[in-house]
Motif scaffolding. Structure first.
Motif, PDB file in Angstrom:
ATOM      1  N   MET A 168       0.825  -1.207   0.000  1.00  0.00           N
ATOM      2  CA  MET A 168       0.000   0.000   0.000  1.00  0.00           C
ATOM      3  C   MET A 168       0.859   1.258   0.000  1.00  0.00           C
ATOM      4  N   VAL A 169       1.962   1.227   0.740  1.00  0.00           N
ATOM      5  CA  VAL A 169       2.881   2.378   0.738  1.00  0.00           C
ATOM      6  C   VAL A 169       3.481   2.556  -0.644  1.00  0.00           C
ATOM      7  N   TRP A 170       3.929   1.467  -1.236  1.00  0.00           N
ATOM      8  CA  TRP A 170       4.540   1.570  -2.555  1.00  0.00           C
ATOM      9  C   TRP A 170       3.517   2.009  -3.602  1.00  0.00           C
ATOM     10  N   GLY A 171       2.265   1.596  -3.448  1.00  0.00           N
ATOM     11  CA  GLY A 171       1.217   2.077  -4.347  1.00  0.00           C
ATOM     12  C   GLY A 171       1.008   3.573  -4.201  1.00  0.00           C
ATOM     13  N   PHE A 172       1.030   4.052  -2.966  1.00  0.00           N
ATOM     14  CA  PHE A 172       0.915   5.489  -2.698  1.00  0.00           C
ATOM     15  C   PHE A 172       2.075   6.234  -3.338  1.00  0.00           C
ATOM     16  N   CYS A 173       3.274   5.700  -3.195  1.00  0.00           N
ATOM     17  CA  CYS A 173       4.456   6.342  -3.787  1.00  0.00           C
ATOM     18  C   CYS A 173       4.363   6.372  -5.313  1.00  0.00           C
ATOM     19  N   ALA A 174       3.896   5.273  -5.904  1.00  0.00           N
ATOM     20  CA  ALA A 174       3.754   5.234  -7.359  1.00  0.00           C
ATOM     21  C   ALA A 174       2.719   6.258  -7.836  1.00  0.00           C
ATOM     22  N   ALA A 175       1.655   6.428  -7.055  1.00  0.00           N
ATOM     23  CA  ALA A 175       0.587   7.362  -7.452  1.00  0.00           C
ATOM     24  C   ALA A 175       0.995   8.817  -7.288  1.00  0.00           C
ATOM     25  N   THR A 176       1.906   9.088  -6.370  1.00  0.00           N
ATOM     26  CA  THR A 176       2.279  10.475  -6.059  1.00  0.00           C
ATOM     27  C   THR A 176       3.653  10.872  -6.571  1.00  0.00           C
ATOM     28  N   GLY A 177       4.431   9.901  -7.016  1.00  0.00           N
ATOM     29  CA  GLY A 177       5.785  10.204  -7.476  1.00  0.00           C
ATOM     30  C   GLY A 177       6.783  10.422  -6.348  1.00  0.00           C
ATOM     31  N   LEU A 178       6.432  10.008  -5.154  1.00  0.00           N
ATOM     32  CA  LEU A 178       7.311  10.183  -3.995  1.00  0.00           C
ATOM     33  C   LEU A 178       8.132   8.934  -3.730  1.00  0.00           C
ATOM     34  N   ALA A 179       9.234   9.125  -3.041  1.00  0.00           N
ATOM     35  CA  ALA A 179      10.017   7.998  -2.544  1.00  0.00           C
ATOM     36  C   ALA A 179       9.529   7.651  -1.139  1.00  0.00           C
ATOM     37  N   PRO A 180       9.641   6.390  -0.708  1.00  0.00           N
ATOM     38  CA  PRO A 180       9.231   6.039   0.652  1.00  0.00           C
ATOM     39  C   PRO A 180       9.907   6.887   1.724  1.00  0.00           C
ATOM     40  N   THR A 181      11.129   7.317   1.464  1.00  0.00           N
ATOM     41  CA  THR A 181      11.854   8.136   2.438  1.00  0.00           C
ATOM     42  C   THR A 181      11.278   9.541   2.585  1.00  0.00           C
ATOM     43  N   GLU A 182      10.311   9.894   1.723  1.00  0.00           N
ATOM     44  CA  GLU A 182       9.627  11.180   1.834  1.00  0.00           C
ATOM     45  C   GLU A 182       8.245  11.036   2.478  1.00  0.00           C
ATOM     46  N   VAL A 183       7.932   9.817   2.926  1.00  0.00           N
ATOM     47  CA  VAL A 183       6.577   9.495   3.380  1.00  0.00           C
ATOM     48  C   VAL A 183       6.583   9.047   4.835  1.00  0.00           C
ATOM     49  N   ILE A 184       5.557   9.455   5.570  1.00  0.00           N
ATOM     50  CA  ILE A 184       5.325   8.899   6.902  1.00  0.00           C
ATOM     51  C   ILE A 184       3.980   8.184   6.901  1.00  0.00           C
ATOM     52  N   VAL A 185       3.872   7.177   7.762  1.00  0.00           N
ATOM     53  CA  VAL A 185       2.626   6.441   7.970  1.00  0.00           C
ATOM     54  C   VAL A 185       2.105   6.783   9.358  1.00  0.00           C
ATOM     55  N   VAL A 186       0.805   7.031   9.458  1.00  0.00           N
ATOM     56  CA  VAL A 186       0.164   7.337  10.737  1.00  0.00           C
ATOM     57  C   VAL A 186      -0.916   6.294  10.983  1.00  0.00           C
ATOM     58  N   GLY A 187      -0.821   5.580  12.112  1.00  0.00           N
ATOM     59  CA  GLY A 187      -1.801   4.541  12.382  1.00  0.00           C
ATOM     60  C   GLY A 187      -1.892   4.174  13.846  1.00  0.00           C
ATOM     61  N   ASP A 188      -2.866   3.332  14.166  1.00  0.00           N
ATOM     62  CA  ASP A 188      -3.129   2.967  15.563  1.00  0.00           C
ATOM     63  C   ASP A 188      -2.716   1.552  15.897  1.00  0.00           C
ATOM     64  N   ASN A 189      -2.137   0.832  14.940  1.00  0.00           N
ATOM     65  CA  ASN A 189      -1.900  -0.598  15.103  1.00  0.00           C
ATOM     66  C   ASN A 189      -0.474  -0.962  14.704  1.00  0.00           C
ATOM     67  N   LEU A 190       0.045  -2.019  15.297  1.00  0.00           N
ATOM     68  CA  LEU A 190       1.398  -2.454  14.948  1.00  0.00           C
ATOM     69  C   LEU A 190       1.528  -2.796  13.472  1.00  0.00           C
ATOM     70  N   HIS A 191       0.462  -3.288  12.841  1.00  0.00           N
ATOM     71  CA  HIS A 191       0.526  -3.577  11.402  1.00  0.00           C
ATOM     72  C   HIS A 191       0.858  -2.324  10.604  1.00  0.00           C
ATOM     73  N   ASP A 192       0.371  -1.168  11.046  1.00  0.00           N
ATOM     74  CA  ASP A 192       0.682   0.086  10.355  1.00  0.00           C
ATOM     75  C   ASP A 192       2.164   0.428  10.498  1.00  0.00           C
ATOM     76  N   MET A 193       2.678   0.256  11.710  1.00  0.00           N
ATOM     77  CA  MET A 193       4.088   0.555  11.962  1.00  0.00           C
ATOM     78  C   MET A 193       4.985  -0.391  11.158  1.00  0.00           C
ATOM     79  N   GLU A 194       4.606  -1.658  11.143  1.00  0.00           N
ATOM     80  CA  GLU A 194       5.399  -2.658  10.431  1.00  0.00           C
ATOM     81  C   GLU A 194       5.349  -2.432   8.923  1.00  0.00           C
ATOM     82  N   MET A 195       4.212  -2.001   8.413  1.00  0.00           N
ATOM     83  CA  MET A 195       4.102  -1.687   6.992  1.00  0.00           C
ATOM     84  C   MET A 195       5.056  -0.553   6.622  1.00  0.00           C
ATOM     85  N   ALA A 196       5.091   0.484   7.463  1.00  0.00           N
ATOM     86  CA  ALA A 196       5.976   1.621   7.197  1.00  0.00           C
ATOM     87  C   ALA A 196       7.435   1.191   7.174  1.00  0.00           C
ATOM     88  N   THR A 197       7.816   0.364   8.135  1.00  0.00           N
ATOM     89  CA  THR A 197       9.204  -0.106   8.206  1.00  0.00           C
ATOM     90  C   THR A 197       9.547  -0.960   6.997  1.00  0.00           C
TER      91      THR A 197
END
Length: 239
Positions: A168-197
């Motif tokens: 999902m992060v990589w899809g967001f990056c592809a849609a916006t032209g951003l690199a993952p290193t320019e993106v933060i993830v905000v969430g309430d669950n460990l799955h969100d944190m693990e996805m970002a990492t």
């Protein structure tokens, strides 16, 4: 390591427990979906809620449980194994429909539309990544009066895979032209944190408006905020 906040260009939000108050929104939806899966059998519905991590008496969901972190087909499969008399595709479809209908009563944690407008005005690309279905996600965003034009929205059924995988992060990056290193993830669950990492994001921020506890989230998050109301002050630090 503290991220360079001046280099951040994109924010990918979880939905449930992050944009909407998890318990206020999902307690009645979870009960309704369990009733559907149990075909009205109250004993089985109670059992399915417990398997999902929902305490029917307290109306609270345990962090990291099926209902807190898994997508519809994973929940449906576990409930079928526990006695729900459905084929997987049939139960998943009925659950997704109930989730989308219930989203019309979503309770926001704050004025989310106002927050999104301010973040967009600051030049941030925004997205929403959820373990819910895409239809239910868009129904929730409509309930919150969020303009979805140009907004990346991904559900478990959008073709990017599920959390905690990085798709999902990589899809967001592809849609916006951003690199993952320019993106933060905000969430309430460990799955969100693990996805970002897993995706190589600049940071993962936990919030306490969902099912994850501060102690739990702190094991994987860059920092833990009370809610998304604290996001803008965090972004302003070091600018």
């Amino acid at each position: 390591m503290t991220p360079d906040r001046t280099a951040l260009r994109g924010i990918l939000f979880d939905k449930d427990g992050t944009l909407v108050d998890y318990e206020a929104t999902w307690a009645p939806i979870n009960r309704r979906v369990a009733e559907i899966a149990a075909r009205g059998d109250p004993t089985l519905a109670h059992r399915l809620l417990e398997i999902g991590g929902h305490d029917p008496a307290a109306d609270r969901v345990r962090g990291g449980s099926l209902l807190a972190a898994s997508h519809t087909r994973e929940i449906a499969q576990a409930w079928i194994e526990a006695g729900a008399d459905f084929a997987l595709d049939d139960l998943s479809q009925q659950m997704d429909s109930a989730f989308a209908e219930g989203a019309r009563n979503a309770v926001p944690v704050t004025n989310v539309a106002g927050l999104f407008d301010r973040l967009r005005a600051r030049g941030f690309a925004l997205g929403v990544a959820t373990s819910d279905g895409a239809q239910a996600a868009r129904a929730t965003l409509a309930r919150l009066d969020i303009d979805t034009d140009g907004l990346f929205v991904a559900g478990y059924d959008s073709g990017f895979g599920g959390k905690p995988e990085p798709g999902m992060v990589w899809g967001f990056c592809a849609a916006t032209g951003l690199a993952p290193t320019e993106v933060i993830v905000v969430g309430d669950n460990l799955h969100d944190m693990e996805m970002a990492t897993a995706a190589g994001c600049a940071a993962a921020l936990g919030v306490l408006t969902g099912t994850g506890s501060e102690a739990e989230l702190a094991t994987k998050a860059h920092t833990v905020l009370p809610s998304i109301d604290a996001l803008e002050p965090w972004l302003d630090q070091g600018r």
